[in-house]
Motif scaffolding. Structure first.
Motif, short mmCIF file in Angstrom:
data_model
loop_
_atom_site.label_atom_id
_atom_site.label_comp_id
_atom_site.label_asym_id
_atom_site.label_seq_id
_atom_site.Cartn_x
_atom_site.Cartn_y
_atom_site.Cartn_z
N ARG A 56 0.81 -1.23 0.00
CA ARG A 56 0.00 0.00 0.00
C ARG A 56 0.85 1.29 0.00
N SER A 57 2.01 1.27 0.61
CA SER A 57 2.78 2.51 0.76
C SER A 57 4.27 2.23 0.89
N VAL A 58 5.01 3.30 0.71
CA VAL A 58 6.46 3.30 0.93
C VAL A 58 6.74 4.48 1.85
N ILE A 59 7.24 4.18 3.06
CA ILE A 59 7.50 5.26 4.02
C ILE A 59 8.94 5.16 4.50
N PRO A 60 9.58 6.30 4.80
CA PRO A 60 10.97 6.25 5.28
C PRO A 60 11.07 5.52 6.62
N THR A 61 12.14 4.78 6.78
CA THR A 61 12.46 4.21 8.09
C THR A 61 12.90 5.35 9.01
N ARG A 62 13.16 5.00 10.27
CA ARG A 62 13.62 6.03 11.20
C ARG A 62 14.92 6.66 10.70
N GLN A 63 15.83 5.82 10.19
CA GLN A 63 17.08 6.34 9.66
C GLN A 63 16.83 7.19 8.40
N GLY A 64 15.83 6.76 7.60
CA GLY A 64 15.49 7.54 6.41
C GLY A 64 14.93 8.91 6.78
N GLU A 65 14.09 8.96 7.84
CA GLU A 65 13.54 10.24 8.30
C GLU A 65 14.64 11.17 8.79
N MET A 66 15.64 10.61 9.46
CA MET A 66 16.74 11.41 9.97
C MET A 66 17.60 11.96 8.82
N PHE A 67 17.72 11.17 7.75
CA PHE A 67 18.56 11.58 6.63
C PHE A 67 17.86 12.57 5.71
N LEU A 68 16.52 12.55 5.68
CA LEU A 68 15.76 13.34 4.72
C LEU A 68 16.07 14.84 4.77
N PRO A 69 16.06 15.50 5.95
CA PRO A 69 16.35 16.95 5.97
C PRO A 69 17.74 17.28 5.43
N THR A 70 18.71 16.41 5.74
CA THR A 70 20.07 16.63 5.24
C THR A 70 20.11 16.49 3.73
N ALA A 71 19.43 15.45 3.20
CA ALA A 71 19.40 15.24 1.75
C ALA A 71 18.74 16.42 1.05
N GLN A 72 17.66 16.94 1.64
CA GLN A 72 16.97 18.09 1.05
C GLN A 72 17.86 19.33 1.05
N ARG A 73 18.59 19.52 2.16
CA ARG A 73 19.49 20.69 2.24
C ARG A 73 20.62 20.58 1.22
#
Length: 320
Positions: A56-73
């Motif tokens: 049904r979905s693809v959601i970031p893992t906890r490590q993915g959530e932590m990495f997301l702001p850095t990747a966006q920056r």
């Protein structure tokens, strides 16, 4: 980490935003298999699973959530930097710093800036008034992109090209005895009058001191000043005369002082443009350099000032 690519970071951000590999692939205009491969390579590289996948979905893992702001920056900073480069290349933004003698700033660089501002208003420009010694120093230190100065010998660390030469003449007030003389002026005839001189750091003075026939006539300097503005004040009050190249004398002539060419010997100053050896100019500096060349070519004719460069010499100097 060195093998992580911009393509993988974009894929990671897109999947996190869309919550779907299919939608993320559509937003990036790539196939789903290509996107899936990018995410797998990224996860293998970091050694962590970055998404929890279900039907049904693809959601970031906890490590993915932590990495997301850095990747966006990282992506945002890179895109901003690329935008800056594109605008600089298009002359929509940039800066240029030039160091030169005050007279050159007034009569060449200022008209050049007027043209530059009309064509490329986003280019920030800075002028610094310099001496024969300080102009090369500022260029070598990186404070100035290029400079215009008198060179008495080549400087190994600098590229140079001759721009113009101008003749020396006597500058004096309307009430000075020289105003009543009608014949040509020689250096020897000036020796009976007080000479107001520029300081020894100034190239105008250095050139005269290097001429034995002239230096010997004016060993006893009564008045000495550091700049043309102070020179003007003394000459207007009748303290004597000064010897200046034609371009440097222009501002004094505008203020009502007289200028007459000197002969026997006829002395000419040489003004060079200089930059760091082997270094190309930034797009903004190139734009201003071209405007400077146009300003020199458009100067009003003056028998005491000779613009000497050729377009091929300028192309060799700038590399364009």
């Amino acid at each position: 980490m060195a093998n992580i690519t911009l393509k993988q970071i974009r894929a990671f951000i897109a999947v996190a935003a869309e919550g779907s590999f299919t939608k993320a692939a559509d937003s990036l205009h790539v196939t789903q298999s290509t996107l899936t491969s990018s995410i797998k390579v990224l996860e293998d590289e970091v050694g962590l699973q970055l998404f929890d996948r279900s039907t049904r979905s693809v959601i970031p893992t906890r490590q993915g959530e932590m990495f997301l702001p850095t990747a966006q920056r990282i992506l945002r900073d890179l895109e901003d930097a690329l935008d800056e480069l594109r605008m600089a290349a298009a002359r929509e933004r940039g800066s240029v710093s030039v160091c030169a003698a005050g007279s050159f700033i007034t009569y060449v660089l200022t008209p050049a800036l007027m043209d530059l501002a009309q064509q490329y208003p986003g280019i920030h420009t800075r002028f610094t008034e310099g001496t024969t010694q300080s102009v090369p120093d500022q260029v070598l230190s990186g404070e100035a992109d290029f400079g215009v100065t008198t060179l008495f010998e080549p400087i190994n660390e600098l590229d140079s090209a001759l721009l113009l030469t101008d003749s020396y003449g006597a500058v004096y007030g309307a009430d000075h005895p020289l105003s009543r003389e009608t014949s040509s002026l020689t250096w020897h005839r000036l020796s009976q009058h007080n000479m107001v001189r520029l300081s020894k750091a100034n190239g105008i003075r250095i050139l005269l001191d290097s001429e034995p026939k002239i230096a010997g006539l004016f060993k006893n300097t009564v008045y000495e000043v550091s700049g043309v503005a102070s020179l003007q004040a003394l000459l207007r009050r009748g303290f004597g005369f000064s010897a200046l190249p034609a371009l440097a004398a222009k501002s004094l002539v505008v203020e009502g002082l007289n200028f007459r060419l000197l002969t026997r010997p006829a002395i000419r100053r040489k003004l060079y443009v200089v930059k760091k050896k082997g270094r190309s100019l930034s797009p903004g500096a190139v734009a201003f350099f071209r405007a400077m060349i146009d300003a020199l070519e458009n100067m009003a004719p003056d028998g005491a000032i000779d613009v000497t460069f050729t377009q091929s010499e300028i192309r060799d100097f700038c590399g364009f």
